[in-house]
Write a protein that holds these residues in place. Structure first.
Motif, mmCIF file in Angstrom:
data_model
loop_
_atom_site.group_PDB
_atom_site.id
_atom_site.type_symbol
_atom_site.label_atom_id
_atom_site.label_comp_id
_atom_site.label_asym_id
_atom_site.label_seq_id
_atom_site.Cartn_x
_atom_site.Cartn_y
_atom_site.Cartn_z
ATOM 1 N N ALA A 103 0.841 -1.197 0.000
ATOM 2 C CA ALA A 103 0.000 0.000 0.000
ATOM 3 C C ALA A 103 0.881 1.254 0.000
ATOM 4 N N SER A 104 0.425 2.310 0.670
ATOM 5 C CA SER A 104 1.113 3.598 0.539
ATOM 6 C C SER A 104 2.437 3.690 1.295
ATOM 7 N N THR A 105 2.801 2.656 2.062
ATOM 8 C CA THR A 105 4.143 2.687 2.640
ATOM 9 C C THR A 105 5.201 2.641 1.539
ATOM 10 N N LEU A 106 4.820 2.205 0.321
ATOM 11 C CA LEU A 106 5.758 2.225 -0.803
ATOM 12 C C LEU A 106 6.121 3.651 -1.195
ATOM 13 N N LYS A 107 5.324 4.618 -0.781
ATOM 14 C CA LYS A 107 5.653 6.019 -1.059
ATOM 15 C C LYS A 107 6.968 6.432 -0.394
ATOM 16 N N THR A 108 7.415 5.685 0.620
ATOM 17 C CA THR A 108 8.733 5.988 1.193
ATOM 18 C C THR A 108 9.823 5.765 0.157
ATOM 19 N N LEU A 109 9.724 4.692 -0.624
ATOM 20 C CA LEU A 109 10.699 4.449 -1.690
ATOM 21 C C LEU A 109 10.566 5.497 -2.787
ATOM 22 N N PHE A 110 9.331 5.888 -3.099
ATOM 23 C CA PHE A 110 9.126 6.960 -4.082
ATOM 24 C C PHE A 110 9.839 8.236 -3.627
ATOM 25 N N ALA A 111 9.704 8.573 -2.355
ATOM 26 C CA ALA A 111 10.340 9.780 -1.842
ATOM 27 C C ALA A 111 11.863 9.656 -1.834
ATOM 28 N N VAL A 112 12.378 8.510 -1.401
ATOM 29 C CA VAL A 112 13.830 8.313 -1.409
ATOM 30 C C VAL A 112 14.374 8.475 -2.823
ATOM 31 N N THR A 113 13.590 8.057 -3.816
ATOM 32 C CA THR A 113 14.030 8.108 -5.208
ATOM 33 C C THR A 113 13.930 9.505 -5.799
ATOM 34 N N ALA A 114 12.800 10.177 -5.593
ATOM 35 C CA ALA A 114 12.522 11.408 -6.334
ATOM 36 C C ALA A 114 12.700 12.691 -5.536
ATOM 37 N N LEU A 115 12.601 12.627 -4.220
ATOM 38 C CA LEU A 115 12.596 13.856 -3.423
ATOM 39 C C LEU A 115 13.855 14.710 -3.612
ATOM 40 N N PRO A 116 15.055 14.131 -3.697
ATOM 41 C CA PRO A 116 16.246 14.976 -3.806
ATOM 42 C C PRO A 116 16.372 15.732 -5.124
ATOM 43 N N LYS A 117 15.512 15.475 -6.089
ATOM 44 C CA LYS A 117 15.721 15.992 -7.442
ATOM 45 C C LYS A 117 15.180 17.399 -7.681
ATOM 46 N N PHE A 118 14.228 17.839 -6.867
ATOM 47 C CA PHE A 118 13.529 19.076 -7.166
ATOM 48 C C PHE A 118 13.557 20.021 -5.968
ATOM 49 N N ALA A 119 13.853 21.273 -6.229
ATOM 50 C CA ALA A 119 13.884 22.276 -5.169
ATOM 51 C C ALA A 119 12.496 22.456 -4.576
ATOM 52 N N ALA A 120 12.443 22.616 -3.273
ATOM 53 C CA ALA A 120 11.156 22.692 -2.572
ATOM 54 C C ALA A 120 10.308 23.865 -3.035
ATOM 55 N N ASP A 121 10.954 24.969 -3.461
ATOM 56 C CA ASP A 121 10.193 26.163 -3.831
ATOM 57 C C ASP A 121 9.905 26.259 -5.327
ATOM 58 N N SER A 122 10.329 25.268 -6.125
ATOM 59 C CA SER A 122 9.990 25.296 -7.543
ATOM 60 C C SER A 122 8.498 25.023 -7.711
ATOM 61 N N VAL A 123 7.912 25.588 -8.771
ATOM 62 C CA VAL A 123 6.453 25.578 -8.948
ATOM 63 C C VAL A 123 6.086 24.752 -10.171
ATOM 64 N N ARG A 124 5.038 23.957 -10.035
ATOM 65 C CA ARG A 124 4.507 23.162 -11.133
ATOM 66 C C ARG A 124 3.065 23.561 -11.403
ATOM 67 N N GLN A 125 2.773 23.950 -12.653
ATOM 68 C CA GLN A 125 1.378 24.145 -13.059
ATOM 69 C C GLN A 125 0.888 22.825 -13.612
ATOM 70 N N VAL A 126 -0.130 22.285 -13.002
ATOM 71 C CA VAL A 126 -0.556 20.914 -13.268
ATOM 72 C C VAL A 126 -1.369 20.842 -14.550
ATOM 73 N N SER A 127 -1.001 19.883 -15.394
ATOM 74 C CA SER A 127 -1.719 19.637 -16.641
ATOM 75 C C SER A 127 -2.597 18.394 -16.496
ATOM 76 N N ALA A 128 -3.479 18.193 -17.476
ATOM 77 C CA ALA A 128 -4.309 16.993 -17.473
ATOM 78 C C ALA A 128 -3.451 15.739 -17.552
ATOM 79 N N ALA A 129 -2.356 15.818 -18.313
ATOM 80 C CA ALA A 129 -1.468 14.658 -18.444
ATOM 81 C C ALA A 129 -0.826 14.289 -17.115
ATOM 82 N N ASP A 130 -0.558 15.290 -16.272
ATOM 83 C CA ASP A 130 0.045 15.016 -14.965
ATOM 84 C C ASP A 130 -0.843 14.120 -14.108
ATOM 85 N N LEU A 131 -2.155 14.258 -14.245
ATOM 86 C CA LEU A 131 -3.100 13.541 -13.396
ATOM 87 C C LEU A 131 -3.677 12.307 -14.078
#
Length: 388
Positions: A90-118
């Motif tokens: 279940a969602s405990t796998l999000k810990t691996l997602f965070a370990v993998t992706a979290l270091p890549k993007f600055a916390a204050d960078s902004v994303r405008q969400v598209s339909a493709a994103d969701l």
């Protein structure tokens, strides 16, 4: 030339230390240059606990299919049931997602969400409320992941990371690099997907690696935060009831946090970290069978209690010391709302890890380099003819 290369390597380590970059945040395989491998799975299934003097009896009422109690600093597993049993995470796998992706993007960078994103958010998913056309900081999205287990936020971050399938493949590679061999990633958000499994061992590895990252430590310990909406902001609360103290549970003393989850196939899952009397423990619980309300939290709390009584007494039954170069030493989450990017004590303590551990690490590596230089000089001297 070989000696010059070794000297340059030693100089690079000195630069890392001087700039304050923590080796504590770098997985051991990255330091060693070779993949880590976990110890082999135990020959017998079932409950394992050290048979040592003064170790208290395990708590009654443990019904989870698999669980583990681990000393986060040393990586020693103090007790476990079916440590390597492969189950839906279940969602405990999000810990691996965070370990993998979290270091890549600055916390204050902004994303405008598209339909493709969701696109592809699973039916019945937990959501934080990300909307098409909305603009969100990366920090907003990670709070959505950790506090509300928002699969919508995961999809946006995965889109930023190169796409859903690419992120799943990268998570799989990250798991193996950490020595987590029981995990198969099919859906980065932990959504029920055929073939997707992990284990109490692997989930503990992911949490340990995550807590060595300051941002992970901050997000996973946040009890409440503001999340942007079209009309302003809304207050979101962490669904981890050991952290929030909601839903009929009492906030666990010394709780740091980490991640909970639930799906139909996985049942309730939880990774909980707490710190007390100078020890940080991790407890992972997968799919309790008791049917009790808050069963996963009650079993995790009882295992944490047992762990704190046993940490100086129990001999480890297994070890994951190669999973992270330096163990986490974050402090318990303050019993306050944390919304400021620079607020909250847990991530500051995690960020300060390098001050406590990097000296010993660099000295040890420097000693290894010096030994190699000495050995090479001795070998060269042995090859030279003796002069009468």
């Amino acid at each position: 030339m070989a000696i010059d290369a070794l000297s340059r390597k030693a100089g690079a380590l000195a630069v890392i230390a001087a700039t304050g970059l923590s080796l504590a945040f770098i997985p051991a395989p990255a330091l060693a240059g070779t993949p880590a491998h976990r110890p082999p799975a135990p020959a017998t299934a079932g409950v394992q606990v050290a048979d040592a003097p003064d170790v208290p009896k395990l708590p009654d009422g443990l019904s989870a299919l698999s669980w583990a109690v681990t000393d986060a600093e040393s990586g020693s597993v103090l007790a476990a049931k079916d440590l390597h049993r492969r189950l839906p995470p279940a969602s405990t796998l999000k810990t691996l997602f965070a370990v993998t992706a979290l270091p890549k993007f600055a916390a204050d960078s902004v994303r405008q969400v598209s339909a493709a994103d969701l696109e592809g958010v699973g039916a019945g998913s937990s959501l934080v409320g990300v909307t098409e056309g909305g603009s969100y900081t990366v920090a907003d999205l990670w709070r959505g992941v950790f506090l509300r287990s928002g699969n919508d936020a995961v999809h946006v971050l995965a889109s930023m990371n190169g796409g859903w399938d690419a992120t799943a493949r990268e998570m799989q590679q990250k798991a193996r690099s950490l020595g987590a061999e029981d995990t198969t990633v099919q859906s980065p958000d932990g959504y029920d997907t055929p073939g997707q499994v992990s284990s109490a061992y692997d989930l503990t590895v992911f949490a340990r690696a995550g807590l060595a990252n300051a941002d992970f430590a901050r997000y996973c310990s946040t009890a409440q935060a503001d999340f942007p909406t079209a009309s302003g902001v809304t207050r979101i609360e962490n669904t981890n009831r050991l952290l929030s103290g909601a839903g009929g549970m009492t906030r666990y003393p010394g709780i740091i946090g980490v991640k909970n989850g639930y799906t139909t196939n996985a049942g309730n899952t939880l990774i909980a970290a707490a710190r007390r009397d100078g020890h940080t423990l991790l407890v992972t619980v997968m799919n309790p069978q008791s049917g009790q309300a808050n069963g996963v939290y009650k079993e995790a709390a009882s295992l944490l209690d047992w762990g704190f009584e046993s940490v100086d007494k129990a001999e480890p039954i297994s070890s994951m010391t190669r999973a992270v170069a330096q163990s986490p030493q974050v402090q318990p989450a303050a019993h306050t709302t944390q919304t400021d990017e620079r607020g909250g004590s847990p991530w500051r303590d995690a960020l300060a890890l390098w001050a406590g551990g990097i000296g010993a690490t660099v000295l040890a590596m420097g000693a290894a380099v010096a030994w190699r230089l000495h050995a090479r000089r001795r070998a060269a001297a042995a090859r030279r003819p003796e002069v009468p």
